[in-house]
Design an enzyme around this catalytic site. Structure first.
Site, PDB file in Angstrom:
ATOM      1  N   LYS A  37     -44.594 -30.688 -37.692  1.00 56.17           N
ATOM      2  CA  LYS A  37     -45.253 -30.580 -36.375  1.00 56.17           C
ATOM      3  C   LYS A  37     -45.965 -29.242 -36.288  1.00 56.17           C
ATOM      4  O   LYS A  37     -47.171 -29.499 -35.908  1.00 56.17           O
ATOM      5  CB  LYS A  37     -44.206 -30.550 -35.321  1.00 56.17           C
ATOM      6  CG  LYS A  37     -44.772 -30.566 -33.781  1.00 56.17           C
ATOM      7  CD  LYS A  37     -43.831 -30.281 -32.832  1.00 56.17           C
ATOM      8  CE  LYS A  37     -43.098 -31.664 -32.252  1.00 56.17           C
ATOM      9  NZ  LYS A  37     -42.333 -31.643 -31.020  1.00 56.17           N
ATOM     10  N   ARG A 247     -43.434 -45.567  -4.501  1.00 53.33           N
ATOM     11  CA  ARG A 247     -43.900 -46.900  -5.313  1.00 53.33           C
ATOM     12  C   ARG A 247     -42.749 -47.505  -5.972  1.00 53.33           C
ATOM     13  O   ARG A 247     -42.119 -46.933  -6.817  1.00 53.33           O
ATOM     14  CB  ARG A 247     -44.982 -46.749  -6.152  1.00 53.33           C
ATOM     15  CG  ARG A 247     -46.433 -46.489  -5.559  1.00 53.33           C
ATOM     16  CD  ARG A 247     -47.479 -46.217  -6.499  1.00 53.33           C
ATOM     17  NE  ARG A 247     -47.282 -44.726  -7.193  1.00 53.33           N
ATOM     18  CZ  ARG A 247     -47.003 -44.802  -8.650  1.00 53.33           C
ATOM     19  NH1 ARG A 247     -46.654 -46.003  -9.216  1.00 53.33           N
ATOM     20  NH2 ARG A 247     -46.688 -43.825  -9.061  1.00 53.33           N
ATOM     21  N   PRO A 248     -42.448 -48.790  -5.435  1.00 55.22           N
ATOM     22  CA  PRO A 248     -41.475 -49.359  -6.084  1.00 55.22           C
ATOM     23  C   PRO A 248     -41.831 -49.923  -7.538  1.00 55.22           C
ATOM     24  O   PRO A 248     -42.921 -49.835  -7.945  1.00 55.22           O
ATOM     25  CB  PRO A 248     -41.353 -51.012  -5.316  1.00 55.22           C
ATOM     26  CG  PRO A 248     -42.417 -51.056  -4.437  1.00 55.22           C
ATOM     27  CD  PRO A 248     -43.257 -49.577  -4.405  1.00 55.22           C
ATOM     28  N   CYS A 256     -36.403 -37.167 -18.472  1.00 56.70           N
ATOM     29  CA  CYS A 256     -35.780 -36.342 -17.496  1.00 56.70           C
ATOM     30  C   CYS A 256     -35.177 -36.776 -16.323  1.00 56.70           C
ATOM     31  O   CYS A 256     -33.995 -36.338 -16.100  1.00 56.70           O
ATOM     32  CB  CYS A 256     -36.736 -35.152 -17.047  1.00 56.70           C
ATOM     33  SG  CYS A 256     -37.068 -34.155 -18.710  1.00 56.70           S
ATOM     34  N   LYS A 259     -31.516 -38.576 -17.397  1.00 49.95           N
ATOM     35  CA  LYS A 259     -30.756 -37.480 -17.948  1.00 49.95           C
ATOM     36  C   LYS A 259     -30.080 -36.460 -16.989  1.00 49.95           C
ATOM     37  O   LYS A 259     -29.023 -35.974 -16.986  1.00 49.95           O
ATOM     38  CB  LYS A 259     -31.553 -36.897 -19.004  1.00 49.95           C
ATOM     39  CG  LYS A 259     -31.154 -35.317 -19.468  1.00 49.95           C
ATOM     40  CD  LYS A 259     -32.140 -35.018 -20.710  1.00 49.95           C
ATOM     41  CE  LYS A 259     -33.174 -33.962 -20.315  1.00 49.95           C
ATOM     42  NZ  LYS A 259     -32.991 -32.712 -19.782  1.00 49.95           N
TER      43      LYS A 259
HETATM   44  N1  LIG Z   1     -40.735 -33.418 -20.878  1.00 56.14           N
HETATM   45  C1  LIG Z   1     -41.022 -33.088 -19.657  1.00 56.14           C
HETATM   46  O1  LIG Z   1     -41.819 -33.752 -19.148  1.00 56.14           O
HETATM   47  C2  LIG Z   1     -40.200 -31.956 -19.157  1.00 56.14           C
HETATM   48  C3  LIG Z   1     -38.891 -31.453 -19.711  1.00 56.14           C
HETATM   49  N2  LIG Z   1     -38.399 -30.370 -19.184  1.00 56.14           N
HETATM   50  C4  LIG Z   1     -37.164 -29.818 -20.010  1.00 56.14           C
HETATM   51  O2  LIG Z   1     -37.808 -28.870 -20.735  1.00 56.14           O
HETATM   52  C5  LIG Z   1     -36.845 -28.847 -22.000  1.00 56.14           C
HETATM   53  C6  LIG Z   1     -37.724 -29.305 -23.303  1.00 56.14           C
HETATM   54  O3  LIG Z   1     -38.133 -30.543 -22.997  1.00 56.14           O
HETATM   55  P1  LIG Z   1     -39.419 -31.374 -24.029  1.00 56.14           P
HETATM   56  O4  LIG Z   1     -40.718 -30.115 -24.171  1.00 56.14           O
HETATM   57  O5  LIG Z   1     -39.667 -32.512 -23.411  1.00 56.14           O
HETATM   58  O6  LIG Z   1     -38.623 -31.428 -25.340  1.00 56.14           O
HETATM   59  P2  LIG Z   1     -39.244 -31.799 -26.742  1.00 56.14           P
HETATM   60  O7  LIG Z   1     -38.121 -32.638 -27.414  1.00 56.14           O
HETATM   61  O8  LIG Z   1     -40.570 -32.724 -26.543  1.00 56.14           O
HETATM   62  O9  LIG Z   1     -39.378 -30.485 -27.349  1.00 56.14           O
HETATM   63  C7  LIG Z   1     -38.457 -29.680 -27.963  1.00 56.14           C
HETATM   64  C8  LIG Z   1     -39.036 -28.993 -28.876  1.00 56.14           C
HETATM   65  O10 LIG Z   1     -38.248 -27.866 -29.569  1.00 56.14           O
HETATM   66  C9  LIG Z   1     -37.963 -28.110 -31.074  1.00 56.14           C
HETATM   67  N3  LIG Z   1     -36.791 -27.361 -31.284  1.00 56.14           N
HETATM   68  C10 LIG Z   1     -35.686 -27.844 -31.354  1.00 56.14           C
HETATM   69  N4  LIG Z   1     -34.634 -27.064 -31.749  1.00 56.14           N
HETATM   70  C11 LIG Z   1     -35.346 -25.765 -32.160  1.00 56.14           C
HETATM   71  C12 LIG Z   1     -34.901 -24.666 -32.595  1.00 56.14           C
HETATM   72  N5  LIG Z   1     -33.743 -24.236 -32.835  1.00 56.14           N
HETATM   73  N6  LIG Z   1     -35.903 -23.588 -32.979  1.00 56.14           N
HETATM   74  C13 LIG Z   1     -37.197 -24.012 -32.537  1.00 56.14           C
HETATM   75  N7  LIG Z   1     -37.593 -25.139 -31.991  1.00 56.14           N
HETATM   76  C14 LIG Z   1     -36.603 -26.197 -31.758  1.00 56.14           C
HETATM   77  C15 LIG Z   1     -38.276 -29.300 -31.358  1.00 56.14           C
HETATM   78  O11 LIG Z   1     -38.478 -29.446 -32.940  1.00 56.14           O
HETATM   79  C16 LIG Z   1     -39.302 -29.908 -30.312  1.00 56.14           C
HETATM   80  O12 LIG Z   1     -40.495 -29.856 -31.001  1.00 56.14           O
HETATM   81  C17 LIG Z   1     -35.710 -29.732 -21.659  1.00 56.14           C
HETATM   82  O13 LIG Z   1     -34.762 -28.939 -21.032  1.00 56.14           O
HETATM   83  C18 LIG Z   1     -36.449 -30.737 -20.628  1.00 56.14           C
HETATM   84  O14 LIG Z   1     -35.385 -31.365 -19.891  1.00 56.14           O
HETATM   85  C19 LIG Z   1     -38.711 -29.789 -18.086  1.00 56.14           C
HETATM   86  C20 LIG Z   1     -39.792 -30.225 -17.172  1.00 56.14           C
HETATM   87  C21 LIG Z   1     -40.645 -31.311 -17.758  1.00 56.14           C
HETATM   88  O1  LIG Z   2     -38.088 -32.571 -15.658  1.00 53.44           O
HETATM   89  C1  LIG Z   2     -39.050 -33.387 -16.025  1.00 53.44           C
HETATM   90  O2  LIG Z   2     -39.059 -33.861 -17.235  1.00 53.44           O
HETATM   91  C2  LIG Z   2     -39.936 -33.885 -15.154  1.00 53.44           C
HETATM   92  O3  LIG Z   2     -39.495 -35.193 -14.792  1.00 53.44           O
HETATM   93  C3  LIG Z   2     -40.316 -35.927 -14.034  1.00 53.44           C
HETATM   94  O4  LIG Z   2     -41.501 -35.968 -14.654  1.00 53.44           O
HETATM   95  P1  LIG Z   2     -41.837 -37.395 -15.501  1.00 53.44           P
HETATM   96  O5  LIG Z   2     -40.629 -37.605 -16.250  1.00 53.44           O
HETATM   97  O6  LIG Z   2     -43.092 -37.084 -16.192  1.00 53.44           O
HETATM   98  O7  LIG Z   2     -41.856 -38.861 -14.694  1.00 53.44           O
HETATM   99  P2  LIG Z   2     -42.513 -39.162 -13.233  1.00 53.44           P
HETATM  100  O8  LIG Z   2     -43.872 -39.165 -13.174  1.00 53.44           O
HETATM  101  O9  LIG Z   2     -41.749 -38.368 -12.258  1.00 53.44           O
HETATM  102  O10 LIG Z   2     -42.003 -40.620 -13.330  1.00 53.44           O
HETATM  103  C4  LIG Z   2     -40.635 -40.710 -13.290  1.00 53.44           C
HETATM  104  C5  LIG Z   2     -40.277 -42.190 -13.383  1.00 53.44           C
HETATM  105  O11 LIG Z   2     -40.348 -42.713 -11.851  1.00 53.44           O
HETATM  106  C6  LIG Z   2     -41.177 -43.606 -11.799  1.00 53.44           C
HETATM  107  N1  LIG Z   2     -41.940 -43.833 -10.691  1.00 53.44           N
HETATM  108  C7  LIG Z   2     -42.523 -42.560 -10.136  1.00 53.44           C
HETATM  109  C8  LIG Z   2     -43.062 -42.379  -8.902  1.00 53.44           C
HETATM  110  C9  LIG Z   2     -43.205 -43.756  -8.067  1.00 53.44           C
HETATM  111  O12 LIG Z   2     -43.793 -43.762  -7.186  1.00 53.44           O
HETATM  112  N2  LIG Z   2     -42.530 -44.749  -8.292  1.00 53.44           N
HETATM  113  C10 LIG Z   2     -41.885 -44.982  -9.829  1.00 53.44           C
HETATM  114  O13 LIG Z   2     -41.528 -45.823  -9.922  1.00 53.44           O
HETATM  115  C11 LIG Z   2     -42.096 -44.052 -13.056  1.00 53.44           C
HETATM  116  O14 LIG Z   2     -42.888 -45.020 -13.467  1.00 53.44           O
HETATM  117  C12 LIG Z   2     -41.301 -43.046 -14.013  1.00 53.44           C
HETATM  118  O15 LIG Z   2     -40.506 -44.179 -14.627  1.00 53.44           O
HETATM  119  C13 LIG Z   2     -40.426 -34.855 -12.751  1.00 53.44           C
HETATM  120  O16 LIG Z   2     -41.718 -35.706 -11.775  1.00 53.44           O
HETATM  121  C14 LIG Z   2     -41.142 -33.718 -13.134  1.00 53.44           C
HETATM  122  O17 LIG Z   2     -41.509 -32.741 -11.973  1.00 53.44           O
HETATM  123  C15 LIG Z   2     -40.252 -32.859 -14.037  1.00 53.44           C
HETATM  124  O18 LIG Z   2     -40.703 -31.709 -14.347  1.00 53.44           O
END
Ligand SMILES: NC(=O)C1=CN([C@@H]2O[C@H](COP(=O)(O)OP(=O)(O)OC[C@H]3O[C@@H](n4cnc5c(N)ncnc54)[C@H](O)[C@@H]3O)[C@@H](O)[C@H]2O)C=CC1
Ligand SMILES: O=C(O)[C@H]1O[C@H](OP(=O)(O)OP(=O)(O)OC[C@H]2O[C@@H](n3ccc(=O)[nH]c3=O)[C@H](O)[C@@H]2O)[C@H](O)[C@@H](O)[C@@H]1O
Length: 437
Positions: A37, A247-248, A256, A259
């Site tokens: 990556k 939205r349904p 997330c 989880k």
């Molecule tokens: N994906 C999302 O939309 C959101 C995620 N979160 C939270 O943020 C956190 C990260 O989520 P994502 O970015 O989605 O995860 P991700 O799985 O996309 O990225 C995590 C990265 O960390 C790296 N990694 C793992 N172990 C490592 C280590 N020991 N040293 C350095 N790098 C390492 C992995 O290779 C990977 O590139 C989680 O706790 C998640 O719940 C919060 C808000 C939005």
């Molecule tokens: O902690 C996280 O990772 C993130 O999780 C969600 O963001 P995301 O997982 O990107 O997805 P959303 O856009 O919230 O949608 C979640 C699910 O709800 C569904 N959804 C959303 C909105 C809606 O009106 N109806 C509906 O069915 C979407 O299709 C999807 O399956 C939260 O919206 C973020 O604020 C948060 O940071």
């Protein structure tokens, strides 16, 4: 130029934080253990389907304001601030797997610069800040909780335009230091760390409950004859409820919401606090996924064995290539378990996906997925599905019913093509006899 910001983890949150912080004028060093990556990022290859992220990464790589590394010792010792954007997946018993965070914190105990601030952006159980502070054993380093609220598909936009910044810190100087890095007009809420950690789970779980309620209302509307679109518009106008996340759909998913809802339930249970509301939201979500399969069965007036179902959309929402906890996975698995032949198309999935093709055929176009199908099933609301050439698609289909789980399609437009749309939350229509070849 500000002091150096290190970002550990280059996934959705980490890469967005790294590019966003560079955009805000900071010099950023980003570290990930995934060597492939990092190599790709160094060569301007961003694998995430996030609008504007590749452009920003390329721009600040070129300016020298952003660099990528595989080793903590090459990035962390010079940094005044270290953002931890590491994965916190579910562990088998639904508690949170803190392995990555704990491993890196252990290394930071020797690598962190004196007087630096470590900022936990990952979603972590309440109490983590206190536990990591003990693990770190560094009086000169402050640990701050700063949960992230970005959504996939609009990660950079959300990062640069936050609705609020939550900072959990015992030390007001550290909280101020983190707040000023964002240079934002958004409200900054400073709390103790445990409350900041709780705010993140509380937000995601609330969204999950709201969505489960919308889907429950959709089902109720089918039974009572009310119209779900009008009902949700009606309740959404009440500012105490708000119009978003109503939205349904075929169930809510993604990496997330499921989880974190399961984790909060487990966290509650571990502290002796049962949370029936969250259990109900999770059960309702599984029920709504099963309900989609029943709707398909009802629409076909028969058993699914031998039927061909053309599926539009597999990702958990449009604008992403992320399949994690997508409702389309259990739904298509249930269809396949009933011996239906499932042919799916998703605009976000151009390359073969491991594990996906065990129970379905992934095609490269809507026309291919729907060719010869007895029924079309829309599961993800990619905008392009609304304007597909439904006339020519209808001619290729064997059946004439489209089940639209996102209420996205215009039934009048599809009717002109001879197709009947079965949307969610409308009274059960008397569907026509199924057209077969
Ligand atoms: N994906 C999302 O939309 C959101 C995620 N979160 C939270 O943020 C956190 C990260 O989520 P994502 O970015 O989605 O995860 P991700 O799985 O996309 O990225 C995590 C990265 O960390 C790296 N990694 C793992 N172990 C490592 C280590 N020991 N040293 C350095 N790098 C390492 C992995 O290779 C990977 O590139 C989680 O706790 C998640 O719940 C919060 C808000 C939005
Ligand atoms: O902690 C996280 O990772 C993130 O999780 C969600 O963001 P995301 O997982 O990107 O997805 P959303 O856009 O919230 O949608 C979640 C699910 O709800 C569904 N959804 C959303 C909105 C809606 O009106 N109806 C509906 O069915 C979407 O299709 C999807 O399956 C939260 O919206 C973020 O604020 C948060 O940071």
């Amino acid at each position: 130029m500000d002091k150096i910001v290190a970002v550990v983890g280059a996934g959705y949150v980490g890469l967005t934080t790294a590019a966003g912080m560079a955009h805000l004028g900071h010099r950023v060093v980003c570290v990930d253990i995934d060597e492939q990556k990092i190599d790709r990022l160094r060569h301007n290859h961003v694998d995430l389907a996030e609008p504007n992220l590749p452009e920003l990464v390329a721009r600040y790589l070129r300016h020298g304001r952003l660099s990528f590394h595989t080793r903590l010792e090459h990035a962390v010792p010079a940094a005044a601030t270290v953002f931890l954007c590491l994965p916190t997946p579910a562990s088998p018993e639904d508690a949170v797997d803190m392995h990555a965070i704990d491993t890196v914190t252990h290394r930071l105990a020797t690598l962190a610069r004196p007087d630096s601030t470590i900022v936990v952006k990952s979603t972590v159980p309440p109490g983590t800040n206190r536990r990591l502070t003990d693990l770190l054993q560094r009086d000169d380093v402050t640990l701050v909780s700063n949960p992230e609220f970005l959504r996939e598909g609009s990660s950079l936009h959300d990062f640069l335009n936050p609705q609020r910044i939550v900072i959990g810190a015992h030390c007001s100087a550290a909280a101020h230091h983190v707040a000023q890095l964002y240079a934002t007009d958004a409200p900054v809420l400073t709390t103790d760390p445990i409350s900041a950690e709780m705010i993140k789970y509380a937000t995601n779980s609330y969204l999950a409950m709201k969505l489960a309620y919308s889907n429950t209302l959709a089902e109720l509307c089918e039974h009572t004859g009310a119209n779900i679109t009008d009902v949700l518009t009606g309740i959404g106008h009440d500012s105490r409820i708000g119009a978003s996340y109503l939205r349904p759909g075929p169930g809510w998913g993604g990496p997330c919401l499921p989880k974190d809802t399961r984790a909060l339930l487990a966290i509650g249970n571990a502290t002796g606090c049962d949370i029936p509301l969250l259990r109900a939201a999770l059960e309702a979500n599984a029920h709504h996924q099963r309900r989609v399969v029943k709707i398909v069965e009802h629409a076909l007036h028969r058993q699914l064995a031998g039927c061909h179902i053309g599926v539009l959309g597999m990702t958990f929402k449009p604008g992403t290539n992320d399949l994690r906890d997508s409702p389309a996975l259990p739904i298509t698995t249930m269809l396949a378990a009933r011996h239906a032949h499932v042919h799916a198309y998703d605009p976000g999935l151009s390359t073969p996906v491991a594990g996906l093709t065990d129970h379905l055929t992934l095609t490269t176009s809507a026309a291919e997925a729907l060719a010869g199908c007895d029924l079309a099933l829309l599961l993800t609301d990619w905008p392009e599905f609304a304007s597909l050439p439904w006339n020519s698609l209808a001619a290729r289909m064997r059946g004439n019913i489209v089940v639209d789980t996102r209420n996205q399609l215009d039934p009048t437009y599809l009717a002109e093509a001879g197709l009947h749309v079965r949307a969610l939350g409308s009274p059960l229509p008397d569907l026509p006899a199924v057209r077969t070849a």
